[in-house]
Design an enzyme around this catalytic site. Structure first.
Site, mmCIF file in Angstrom:
data_model
loop_
_atom_site.group_PDB
_atom_site.id
_atom_site.type_symbol
_atom_site.label_atom_id
_atom_site.label_comp_id
_atom_site.label_asym_id
_atom_site.label_seq_id
_atom_site.Cartn_x
_atom_site.Cartn_y
_atom_site.Cartn_z
ATOM 1 N N ARG A 57 0.832 -1.186 0.000
ATOM 2 C CA ARG A 57 0.000 0.000 0.000
ATOM 3 C C ARG A 57 0.875 1.248 0.000
ATOM 4 O O ARG A 57 1.995 1.252 0.507
ATOM 5 C CB ARG A 57 -0.891 0.032 1.241
ATOM 6 C CG ARG A 57 -1.999 -0.987 1.268
ATOM 7 C CD ARG A 57 -2.829 -0.827 2.537
ATOM 8 N NE ARG A 57 -3.438 0.494 2.615
ATOM 9 C CZ ARG A 57 -3.027 1.467 3.424
ATOM 10 N NH1 ARG A 57 -2.014 1.281 4.242
ATOM 11 N NH2 ARG A 57 -3.642 2.631 3.442
ATOM 12 N N LYS A 211 -8.305 -2.802 0.542
ATOM 13 C CA LYS A 211 -8.326 -1.846 1.640
ATOM 14 C C LYS A 211 -9.144 -0.604 1.302
ATOM 15 O O LYS A 211 -9.693 0.038 2.203
ATOM 16 C CB LYS A 211 -6.902 -1.473 2.035
ATOM 17 C CG LYS A 211 -6.137 -2.617 2.694
ATOM 18 C CD LYS A 211 -6.858 -3.166 3.925
ATOM 19 C CE LYS A 211 -6.017 -4.191 4.672
ATOM 20 N NZ LYS A 211 -6.743 -4.783 5.833
ATOM 21 N N HIS A 230 -11.615 -4.435 12.401
ATOM 22 C CA HIS A 230 -10.460 -5.044 11.736
ATOM 23 C C HIS A 230 -10.040 -6.217 12.611
ATOM 24 O O HIS A 230 -9.231 -6.080 13.518
ATOM 25 C CB HIS A 230 -9.339 -4.005 11.608
ATOM 26 C CG HIS A 230 -8.196 -4.472 10.780
ATOM 27 N ND1 HIS A 230 -6.968 -3.860 10.793
ATOM 28 C CD2 HIS A 230 -8.081 -5.480 9.878
ATOM 29 C CE1 HIS A 230 -6.151 -4.459 9.958
ATOM 30 N NE2 HIS A 230 -6.803 -5.448 9.394
ATOM 31 N N SER A 248 -0.125 -6.562 13.092
ATOM 32 C CA SER A 248 0.801 -7.562 12.557
ATOM 33 C C SER A 248 1.811 -7.979 13.622
ATOM 34 O O SER A 248 2.365 -7.149 14.344
ATOM 35 C CB SER A 248 1.533 -6.975 11.352
ATOM 36 O OG SER A 248 2.458 -7.899 10.820
ATOM 37 N N LYS A 252 -2.667 -12.825 15.686
ATOM 38 C CA LYS A 252 -4.104 -12.865 15.397
ATOM 39 C C LYS A 252 -4.481 -14.084 14.563
ATOM 40 O O LYS A 252 -5.424 -14.810 14.889
ATOM 41 C CB LYS A 252 -4.523 -11.580 14.682
ATOM 42 C CG LYS A 252 -6.010 -11.489 14.379
ATOM 43 C CD LYS A 252 -6.372 -10.168 13.725
ATOM 44 C CE LYS A 252 -5.769 -10.040 12.344
ATOM 45 N NZ LYS A 252 -6.279 -8.883 11.596
ATOM 46 N N THR A 253 -3.740 -14.317 13.474
ATOM 47 C CA THR A 253 -4.064 -15.437 12.588
ATOM 48 C C THR A 253 -3.847 -16.762 13.302
ATOM 49 O O THR A 253 -4.677 -17.678 13.236
ATOM 50 C CB THR A 253 -3.212 -15.369 11.315
ATOM 51 O OG1 THR A 253 -3.498 -14.146 10.629
ATOM 52 C CG2 THR A 253 -3.513 -16.542 10.398
ATOM 53 N N ASP A 267 -10.155 -11.097 8.684
ATOM 54 C CA ASP A 267 -9.657 -9.722 8.619
ATOM 55 C C ASP A 267 -10.702 -8.630 8.833
ATOM 56 O O ASP A 267 -10.413 -7.653 9.508
ATOM 57 C CB ASP A 267 -8.976 -9.500 7.261
ATOM 58 C CG ASP A 267 -8.041 -8.311 7.264
ATOM 59 O OD1 ASP A 267 -7.350 -8.086 8.275
ATOM 60 O OD2 ASP A 267 -7.988 -7.588 6.257
ATOM 61 N N ARG A 338 2.184 -11.774 -0.977
ATOM 62 C CA ARG A 338 0.817 -12.057 -0.534
ATOM 63 C C ARG A 338 0.176 -13.126 -1.402
ATOM 64 O O ARG A 338 0.591 -13.377 -2.540
ATOM 65 C CB ARG A 338 -0.031 -10.789 -0.616
ATOM 66 C CG ARG A 338 0.365 -9.686 0.331
ATOM 67 C CD ARG A 338 -0.327 -9.825 1.657
ATOM 68 N NE ARG A 338 0.058 -8.793 2.603
ATOM 69 C CZ ARG A 338 -0.528 -8.623 3.776
ATOM 70 N NH1 ARG A 338 -1.542 -9.406 4.127
ATOM 71 N NH2 ARG A 338 -0.122 -7.689 4.612
#
Length: 555
Positions: A57, A211, A230, A248, A252-253, A267, A338
């Site tokens: 991004r 996004k 989020h 990050s 979380k994952t 997400d 990604r």
């Protein structure tokens, strides 16, 4: 529809060139390969590479149109709320229509954002690149048969994507970002919330598409009484819902992908009067340093063998060698490689992507100062405060070889994508927590017994045991003691976890060193709060900021 949206529809209808209207997934894959948008790996996975300016991004090129009728709804003091004028948007809109009008073929996809039909947002996306269409097919949801039920059914959004064209820098001098060499940026990602149009111009990073639409939903939903989050979300066998918020590196994952719990999404979600609903139809997973043994679900989803026309998982900027092998640890292109793939490629998901109200909310932080408890219970006001601050810390590399914790605050655990005034989000969270009696826990996946370099990272199995205790309700009847600096409720015991680790100071060799670090972090909290939120949130929330009596240590 706005005048701009009608212009887009006329442009599609009046074209003399080829228009693929809602093409099949197979055609998108086939044309992506045929027109060299991507190549296929032996597994059938597609892989592509983007220019160096599009490997991630570009926040400074992501802008919002500032119009008088809606400017009061956006927090323009936030660093990610970069405004452009309506006349600059008009120029960008005309240039994008002109660029797309020159293409020999266009792809038009009608999709929705949001699994709950009550607020699914219809999106018409127009692009020249079939691969962008495949990404949208992976990530956005099919239009439901009952889309007319949606409160947005008569308020669609249009997305124009011109990824490989570039803006004329002379034309936009003084209007868009000035680069380090004094020239004007040639890319832009723009959102016009009032005209309901988004533009991606000059950036081929697929995440810019995802996004942009996430930000759009985060803007529209609070006005409908729906809280955008989020977060990842999963559901237990008894239907108990949990959501996990974290930046990050906080786990979380890893923690939301748990045996016996079905994934709702990884997400982006909304919390409405009916419960939790995923915005998306797929996942956009980071591949850098992926360990197939530790994250087999992601690996299988991306690289399972299938005919390429039936596969459609899409990999961006991964190091692939001429013999077809690839290296997850090679970052010569980027550390942001990604993969996008449909949720259905995972083994344990809930197909509807919706669930009830969460019984448990987990905030994740990786505290490199080593002063936050590994797990603590938050009151509603505390939850609103920690949600607003979005704290974690990362390690700042230095040329001298000294590693110091670097504090990171990302409002609502997604600062670049939360454009509204802070109160719009915190008030909704507080109302939801109170109405549904939802437990909230702060889980520190960072350091214990000292800061980074002295203490140790909290073992993932210990963290899993604490999360399981929180989800099962095992901590509900356990007594709590208030942390002396941050005020959060520290449990006096936790099943399967040593009591000593629960109170941070007990794990430090020096109480003085612990107090030094705790005071330092508390001071950073207060400085950030005063700078960004003072006067913008209720006083009950402001009072949860670490006390002014906590003094930063002198140098």
């Amino acid at each position: 529809m706005s005048a701009e949206q009608r212009r887009i529809e006329r442009m599609i209808q009046d074209r003399s060139g080829k228009v693929f209207q809602d093409p099949s997934r197979t055609l998108l894959i086939e044309n992506s390969v045929r027109h060299w948008n991507a190549i296929r790996l032996e597994s059938g996975t597609l892989v592509t590479w983007s220019p160096q300016d599009s490997t991630g991004r570009s926040p400074k090129d992501t802008v919002i149109v500032r119009r008088p009728e809606s400017e009061h709804t956006v927090d323009w003091d936030a660093p990610n709320s970069i405004a452009i004028t309506p006349d600059t948007f008009d120029m960008l809109f005309e240039d994008t229509l002109y660029a797309l009008g020159l293409k020999d073929r266009l792809y038009v996809l009608n999709r929705t954002i949001g699994a709950d039909p009550g607020y699914a947002l219809p999106v018409t996306a127009i692009m020249h690149n079939a691969l962008a269409g495949l990404f949208i097919d992976n990530m956005f949801r099919p239009v439901p048969q009952d889309v007319d039920r949606s409160r947005f059914s008569d308020k669609p959004f249009h997305l124009l994507i011109s990824q490989f064209d570039k803006l004329d820098p002379a034309r936009y001098e003084g209007r868009l970002r000035t680069l380090a060499d004094g020239s004007t940026s040639r890319m832009v990602v723009v959102m016009d919330f009032d005209r309901r149009v988004g533009i991606v111009f000059g950036s081929s990073y697929m995440g810019a598409i995802k996004k942009l639409m996430f930000t759009v939903m985060n803007y529209y939903l609070p006005n409908e009484g729906i809280l955008p989050l989020h977060c990842s979300a999963n559901e237990g066998a008894d239907g108990d819902m949990a959501v996990f918020l974290g930046l990050s590196g906080t786990g979380k994952t890893t923690l939301s992908t748990a045996p016996g719990r079905a994934l709702i999404g990884d997400d982006e979600h909304g919390w409405s009067d009916r419960g939790i609903a995923n915005f998306e139809n797929g996942c956009y997973a980071k591949l850098y340093n992926l360990d197939p043994q530790k994250e087999p679900e992601v690996y299988r989803a991306v690289f399972h063998p299938d005919h390429y026309l039936s596969h459609g998982a899409l990999v961006e900027n991964l190091m692939v060698y001429p013999n077809g092998t690839f290296d997850f640890d090679d970052d010569r292109f980027t550390q942001n490689s990604r993969a996008s793939y449909p949720l259905a490629y995972l083994s344990n998901v809930k197909p509807s992507s919706v669930g009830g109200h969460p019984q448990t909310v987990i905030f994740l932080t990786a505290d490199a100062y080593g002063v936050l408890p590994p797990i603590s219970r938050l009151s509603t006001a505390q939850a609103m405060f920690w949600f607003m601050m979005g704290y974690t810390s990362k390690l700042a590399g230095t040329e001298t070889g000294v590693m110091e914790p670097q504090t990171v605050f990302s409002r609502f655990f997604g600062a670049p994508f939360m454009p509204r005034n802070p109160k719009d989000y915190t008030d909704l969270l507080g109302e939801r927590l109170e109405r549904h009696e939802t437990r909230v826990f702060l889980v520190n996946t960072g350091w214990s017994g000292g800061a980074y370099g002295e203490g140790r990272r909290i073992d993932i199995n210990v963290t899993r045991a604490m999360v399981q205790a929180a989800l099962s309700g095992a901590l509900d009847a356990v007594g709590h003691e208030a942390d002396p600096v941050f005020g959060v409720g520290v449990p006096i015991s936790c099943p399967g976890v040593s009591a000593e680790i629960l109170t941070p100071v007990n794990t430090w060799a020096s109480r003085e060193a612990y107090e030094h670090n705790a005071a330092k972090l508390a001071a950073e909290f207060r400085a950030h709060f005063d700078r960004e939120f003072r006067g913008k949130v209720p006083e009950t929330v402001a009072r949860e900021c670490p006390s002014a009596a906590v003094k930063a240590p002198t140098a």
